[in-house]
Write an enzyme that holds these catalytic residues in place. Structure first.
Site, short mmCIF file in Angstrom:
data_model
loop_
_atom_site.label_atom_id
_atom_site.label_comp_id
_atom_site.label_asym_id
_atom_site.label_seq_id
_atom_site.Cartn_x
_atom_site.Cartn_y
_atom_site.Cartn_z
N HIS A 14 0.83 -1.20 0.00
CA HIS A 14 0.00 0.00 0.00
C HIS A 14 0.88 1.26 0.00
O HIS A 14 0.59 2.22 -0.70
CB HIS A 14 -0.92 -0.02 1.22
N CYS A 62 8.64 -4.38 -23.76
CA CYS A 62 7.53 -4.09 -22.85
C CYS A 62 7.85 -4.48 -21.40
O CYS A 62 7.01 -4.37 -20.53
CB CYS A 62 6.25 -4.79 -23.32
N GLU A 78 11.74 -13.47 -24.18
CA GLU A 78 12.10 -13.40 -22.76
C GLU A 78 12.91 -14.61 -22.32
O GLU A 78 13.25 -14.75 -21.16
CB GLU A 78 10.85 -13.21 -21.87
N ASP A 87 11.74 -11.01 -17.59
CA ASP A 87 12.07 -12.43 -17.58
C ASP A 87 13.40 -12.69 -18.28
O ASP A 87 14.17 -13.53 -17.84
CB ASP A 87 10.95 -13.24 -18.26
C1 PEP Z 1 8.62 -9.40 -18.96
O1 PEP Z 1 8.94 -10.55 -18.60
O2 PEP Z 1 9.43 -8.50 -19.17
C2 PEP Z 1 7.20 -9.07 -19.14
C3 PEP Z 1 6.82 -7.93 -19.66
O3 PEP Z 1 6.30 -9.98 -18.68
P1 PEP Z 1 5.90 -10.17 -17.14
O4 PEP Z 1 6.60 -9.09 -16.35
O5 PEP Z 1 4.42 -10.06 -17.08
O6 PEP Z 1 6.42 -11.54 -16.86
MG MG Z 2 7.47 -12.13 -18.69
#
Ligand code: PEP
Ligand code: MG
Length: 570
Positions: free
Chosen positions: A190, A502, A431, A455
Site C-alpha cells: 500500500h 515491454c 524473454e 524475464d
Molecule cells: C517481462 O517478462 O518483461 C514481461 C513484460 O512480462 P511479465 O513481467 O508479465 O512476466
Molecule cells: Mg514475462
C-alpha cells in the site's frame, strides 16, 4: 551523518525533517475474560464492529468521488470485518478459552493475517496489510482511542513508519508529505501504491529503520538511488536541495510532455505503448496519450477469482479495449500463468522451479481447452480493432509453429461456425535467451516481437526475479543484457519486422536512449513512466542514442554501465 539504504519504489528527492509515525496499532495485553463477563465482551465486540463499519463507510463516501479506486480498499475492509470465519472464531475464543475480547481480536486476526501473508501470489500476500489495518481499527475502538491517522501533519515532513496502512493514509494531506520511508513493504504494498499515485518519493524495505531515526531529525532522501542521509552535513543538504528542485522542475516538464507525441530532437518518431492488466477506465484513458496497448497482461483477468473467465466474458473485455484504441494496435498477450502467478480457480501441480516449469504458453499447450477459449474470444473481438496476438515464454521455433497451428485451427473452426474473425498479427515475447539468440530465424516465423526484459534478465542472469536473496544477481544493466538486446533488436529490424520492449527496461529513463540507439522505435510501459520517457526522448538525437548504445558495450560490469547512464541522464 548516517546513510541508510532501501528500495526506491517511487522516484524523487526530498530534504526535510523526519516524522516518526508509529501508526494506529495497539498490541493488547494477554488477558482472561473474568468469569461471567463473557457476554459483555461479546456485546462490546459487536458494538466495536458496528462503529468500525460506520467509520469505514464515512471514509468510503468521502473518498468515492475523489478517488474511486482507493475508496474500494475501504469496502474491502468492511468485507473483512463481516468475514464469516473470523466472526465465528472470535466469539469462540471469548466463550471457550475465556480470552478477553481485545486479545481474541488480536490473535484471531493474527492467524488470518499470517495465512494471507503466506500466499504465493505477492499481490494476495501484500493484502495481509489490510487485515492488520482492520485489526488496528477494531482495537483502537475497543480501547476508545481517536483515529488521528496522518491528518495531524501540519507542515511538510518525511514520514518514517514500519508500514503505512490504508487507514493511515486516508486522511493524509499529500502536500504535507515530502517522502515516505518504511521498514517493510514491497513494490506492490500500500505504501508503494500511495507514494506512486501521489508522486511522493519513497524508499521502502529499509532494514532496522527505527533503530536509527528520531522525531524531527534532519534528513535528505534520494529515492532514485534508494539512499537516506540522516543528519546530513552542509554539502549534502546543498546538493540534495538542488537535486530536489531539479526533480520538481522535471515533474512539471513531464506533465507538459504527457500529451505530446514522442519524437527525438532530430524528428524520429518513437511509438509509446501502455502496459495494462485489468482494462479498467483508468487504464483505458491511456488511449488519449499512447500510440498502442503494447502489453495487455490478460492473466490478470484469470487471477483472484473462483472460476475461469469464459469466452463471452473475455470477448466483451477484449472488444472494449480494441474499440477504445480504434486503429491503434492492441497487443494482447495470451495467458501467462505459472512462475509467480497462480490461479485460485485451478489447483496446478506443485513444481520445484516454477519459473522454469510449465508456465505461460507451455501451460496453455497442456490445457488446450483454456487456450482455445481465450483464442476464440480474441479472434472474435479482432473485428472491432487492430489486434496483435502475442505469445509469452516462447523458447523455440517448435513453440511458435505449434501455437500458430493451434490458433489457425481455432480460426478455421470459428469460420465454419459462421462467426466472423478480423485480421490480426501474430507475434512473440522474447524473454528466454534460447529464442533471443535465434531471433533472426524467429523473425521469419512471426509478424512482430516484444522483448520481456523482466524475464529475459532472470533467465540470462539465472536469478529468480521474486527471490530477494538473489536480488544483487538480477542485473538489468548486465553487459550481457545489452549485448543480447542489441542482437535481438537488430535481427528483427533487419528482417523488417516490428520489435518493441515491454518489460520494465522499456520505461526506464536510463535505458531508453540505449534501446533507441540499438534501433528500438517502440517502447511499452506502465502509465507512471510515460511522461518522463516522452520528455527524455524529446531531448535526444538518434546520433546521441547510438553513441551511448555503443559506449555501453565497452563496460565490464552492471555498476559501470549504471554509473555511465546516470552521468548521461537527460
Ligand atoms: C517481462 O517478462 O518483461 C514481461 C513484460 O512480462 P511479465 O513481467 O508479465 O512476466
Ligand atoms: Mg514475462
Amino acid at each position: 551523518m548516517t546513510i541508510l539504504t532501501g528500495n526506491g519504489v517511487s522516484p524523487g528527492v526530498a530534504v526535510g525533517t523526519i516524522h516518526v509515525y508509529s501508526g494506529s496499532q495497539i498490541v493488547p495485553e494477554k488477558k482472561m475474560c473474568p468469569p461471567g463477563e463473557e457476554q459483555s465482551h461479546l456485546d462490546r465486540y459487536e458494538s466495536v464492529k458496528k462503529k468500525a463499519l460506520d467509520e469505514l463507510e464515512q471514509i468510503f463516501l468521502a473518498m468515492e468521488r475523489k478517488d474511486p479506486e482507493k475508496a474500494k480498499i475501504f469496502k474491502a475492509h468492511q468485507d473483512i470485518i463481516n468475514d464469516v470465519a473470523i466472526n465465528e472464531e472470535i466469539p469462540e475464543k471469548i466463550l471457550n478459552e475465556q480470552c478477553s475480547g481485545d486479545w481474541a481480536i488480536y490473535t484471531i486476526y493474527e492467524t488470518f493475517l499470517r495465512m494471507v501473508k503466506k500466499a504465493k501470489d505477492p499481490l494476495i500476500a501484500e493484502r495481509a496489510a489490510d487485515f492488520d489495518d482492520v485489526r488496528g481499527r477494531l482495537l483502537r475502538l475497543w480501547h476508545g482511542r481517536n483515529d488521528e491517522g496522518l491528518s495531524v501533519l501540519e507542515k511538510p515532513v518525511i514520514i518514517a513508519a514500519k508500514e503505512l496502512l490504508p487507514s493511515d493514509t486516508a486522511s493524509m494531506d499529500p502536500s504535507n508529505v515530502l517522502a515516505i520511508l518504511t521498514e517493510t513493504g514491497g513494490v506492490t504494498s500500500h505504501s508503494a501504491i500511495i507514494a506512486k499515485s501521489y508522486g511522493i518519493p519513497a524508499v521502502l524495505g529499509i532494514q532496522n529503520l527505527f533503530e536509527h531515526i528520531k522525531h524531527d531529525q534532519p534528513a535528505a532522501v534520494d529515492a532514485i538511488e534508494g539512499k537516506i542521509y540522516l543528519d546530513p552535513d552542509k554539502s549534502i543538504v546543498e546538493k540534495y536541495t538542488k537535486k530536489a528542485e531539479a526533480w520538481r522542475l522535471e515533474i512539471v516538464m513531464d506533465e507538459f510532455h504527457l500529451k505530446t507525441e514522442a519524437s527525438t530532437t532530430d524528428n524520429v518518431r518513437i511509438d509509446i505503448g501502455i502496459n495494462i492488466a485489468n482494462a479498467d477506465e483508468k487504464e483505458l484513458r491511456a488511449s488519449e496519450y499512447c500510440d498502442s496497448v503494447g502489453l495487455f497482461r490478460t492473466e490478470f483477468l484469470y487471477m483472484g477469482r473462483g472460476e475461469l473467465p469464459g469466452e463471452e466474458e473475455q470477448f466483451i473485455i477484449y472488444k472494449k479495449v480494441l474499440e477504445r484504441f480504434g486503429k491503434k494496435p492492441v497487443v494482447l498477450r495470451t495467458l501467462d500463468i505459472g512462475g509467480d502467478k497462480t490461479l485460485q480457480s485451478m489447483e496446478l501441480p506443485k513444481e520445484d522451479n516454477p519459473f522454469l516449469g510449465n508456465r505461460a504458453l507451455r501451460l496453455c499447450f497442456s490445457y488446450p481447452d483454456i487456450f482455445k477459449t481465450q483464442i476464440r474470444a480474441c479472434l472474435r473481438a479482432s473485428v472491432y480493432g487492430n489486434l496483435w496476438i502475442m505469445l509469452p515464454m516462447v523458447g523455440s521455433i517448435d513453440d511458435i509453429r505449434k501455437a500458430k497451428d493451434f490458433i489457425f485451427s481455432v480460426r478455421d473452426n470459428l469460420k465454419k461456425e459462421g462467426k466472423s474473425c478480423g485480421d490480426f498479427k501474430l507475434g512473440i515475447m522474447i524473454e528466454i535467451p534460447s529464442i533471443a539468440l535465434i531471433a533472426n530465424i524467429a523473425a521469419k516465423e512471426v509478424d512482430f516481437a516484444s522483448i520481456g526484459s523482466n524475464d529475459l534478465c532472470q533467465y540470462l542472469c539465472a536469478a529468480d526475479r521474486m527471490n530477494g536473496m538473489v536480488e544483487p544477481y538480477y542485473q538489468s544493466y548486465h553487459p550481457s543484457m545489452f549485448r543480447l538486446l542489441k542482437e535481438t533488436i537488430e535481427a528483427f529490424s533487419d528482417a523488417g519486422k516490428p520489435i518493441s520492449i515491454c518489460g520494465e527496461l522499456g520505461g526506464d529513463p536510463l535505458a531508453v536512449p540505449v534501446l533507441i540507439g540499438y534501433g528500438i522505435r517502440k517502447l511499452s510501459m506502465g502509465a507512471a513512466s510515460v511522461a518522463a520517457v516522452k520528455r527524455i526522448i524529446s531531448g535526444l538525437t538518434v546520433t546521441m542514442a547510438e553513441e551511448m548504445a555503443h559506449k555501453v558495450l565497452e563496460f565490464a560490469t552492471a555498476e559501470e554501465i549504471k554509473t555511465y547512464l546516470m552521468d548521461r541522464r537527460l
